[in-house]
Scaffold this motif. Structure first.
Motif, mmCIF file in Angstrom:
data_model
loop_
_atom_site.group_PDB
_atom_site.id
_atom_site.type_symbol
_atom_site.label_atom_id
_atom_site.label_comp_id
_atom_site.label_asym_id
_atom_site.label_seq_id
_atom_site.Cartn_x
_atom_site.Cartn_y
_atom_site.Cartn_z
ATOM 1 N N TYR A 76 6.910 18.146 17.840
ATOM 2 C CA TYR A 76 8.629 18.523 18.620
ATOM 3 C C TYR A 76 9.480 17.381 18.180
ATOM 4 C CZ TYR A 76 7.736 23.086 20.141
ATOM 5 O OH TYR A 76 7.248 24.414 20.571
ATOM 6 N N ALA A 77 8.988 15.491 18.594
ATOM 7 C CA ALA A 77 9.176 14.529 17.802
ATOM 8 C C ALA A 77 8.986 14.509 16.431
ATOM 9 C CB ALA A 77 8.410 13.448 18.554
ATOM 10 N N TYR A 78 8.072 15.516 16.184
ATOM 11 C CA TYR A 78 8.350 14.790 14.464
ATOM 12 C C TYR A 78 9.664 15.282 14.181
ATOM 13 C CZ TYR A 78 8.112 16.690 9.552
ATOM 14 O OH TYR A 78 8.707 16.744 8.028
ATOM 15 N N LEU A 79 10.187 16.626 14.462
ATOM 16 C CA LEU A 79 11.019 17.559 13.918
ATOM 17 C C LEU A 79 12.614 17.453 14.489
ATOM 18 C CD1 LEU A 79 9.816 20.924 15.016
ATOM 19 C CD2 LEU A 79 9.776 20.331 13.055
ATOM 20 N N ALA A 80 12.197 16.597 15.600
ATOM 21 C CA ALA A 80 13.098 16.033 16.280
ATOM 22 C C ALA A 80 13.911 13.936 15.332
ATOM 23 C CB ALA A 80 13.866 14.888 17.618
ATOM 24 N N PHE A 81 12.484 14.140 15.332
ATOM 25 C CA PHE A 81 12.795 12.463 14.449
ATOM 26 C C PHE A 81 13.882 12.802 12.869
ATOM 27 C CE2 PHE A 81 11.226 9.939 10.757
ATOM 28 C CZ PHE A 81 11.194 8.348 11.258
#
Length: 213
Positions: free
Chosen positions: A14-19
């Motif tokens: 989720y952090a990757y997608l948000a980034f």
């Protein structure tokens, strides 16, 4: 101009997608971003939580969900060969590229994409060595200063109210999650909703006691 502190851990899809989605989600707004690596495992332990991958049915849903989100938003994503994995090497490598607790977007992007694109083993020693050559450190990734910085970043996020990643701090407010990006955009746009009772009073009510027989 508003400033965002983006707390991240490379283990989190989720952090990757948000980034990856952040520039598009905030297009047209004036803002700056500080990217700060934190240790998600320590945050979960602090709050007495299990990670999604520690609950078998939630693990299956999480992986399907993030792959769907990537598909739906046009963000390339592949699950690493092993997940969860130990992200300490990536976190410390990121912090070794800087003399403070923040990393630039290029460093974060390089590490996120190494983990979440290609489907390889994120913790493979050869891949980590290649990343180290691609992102030359300015201090020892295994040194006490980097380890202390990671703890400090994590403590800072917790003190601000973070309970997971991705977490975004703006004007003393903490936002969480990939699906929180529209809410973050509204806050950056000074939506008056954030000055009302819906924000300030949402949690001001009793909860169900855990001691009920």
């Amino acid at each position: 101009m508003k400033h965002i502190t983006f707390y991240l851990d490379f283990i989190s899809p989720y952090a990757y997608l948000a980034f990856e989605q952040l520039p598009q989600a905030l297009e047209g707004l004036s803002y700056s971003v500080t990217y700060k690596p934190v240790l998600l495992g320590a945050m979960l332990k602090h709050h007495g939580q299990l990670g999604p991958a520690e609950v078998p049915v939630k693990r299956a849903w999480t992986y399907r969900h993030v792959l769907w989100l990537g598909h739906a938003h046009g963000i390339p994503i592949e699950m690493p060969a092993t997940h969860p994995y130990n992200p300490l090497a990536h976190l410390r490598l990121a912090l070794a590229t800087t003399h403070d607790g923040a990393v630039n977007r290029h460093v974060a992007e390089t590490l996120f994409r190494d983990v979440w694109r290609g489907g390889g083993e994120a913790g493979d020693a050869g891949r980590l060595a290649a990343l180290g050559a691609q992102l030359p450190p300015v201090r020892d990734a295994r040194g006490d200063a980097v380890k202390a910085q990671l703890r400090a970043n994590t403590d800072e996020a917790l003190a601000g109210g973070a309970f997971g990643v991705p977490a975004f701090e703006v004007d003393g407010r903490m936002f969480w999650g990939f699906d929180g990006l529209p809410m973050l955009r509204a806050a950056l746009h000074d939506d008056p909703w954030f000055s009302g009772a819906e924000w300030s009073g949402a949690d001001q009510r009793p909860g169900l006691s855990r001691n009920i027989p």
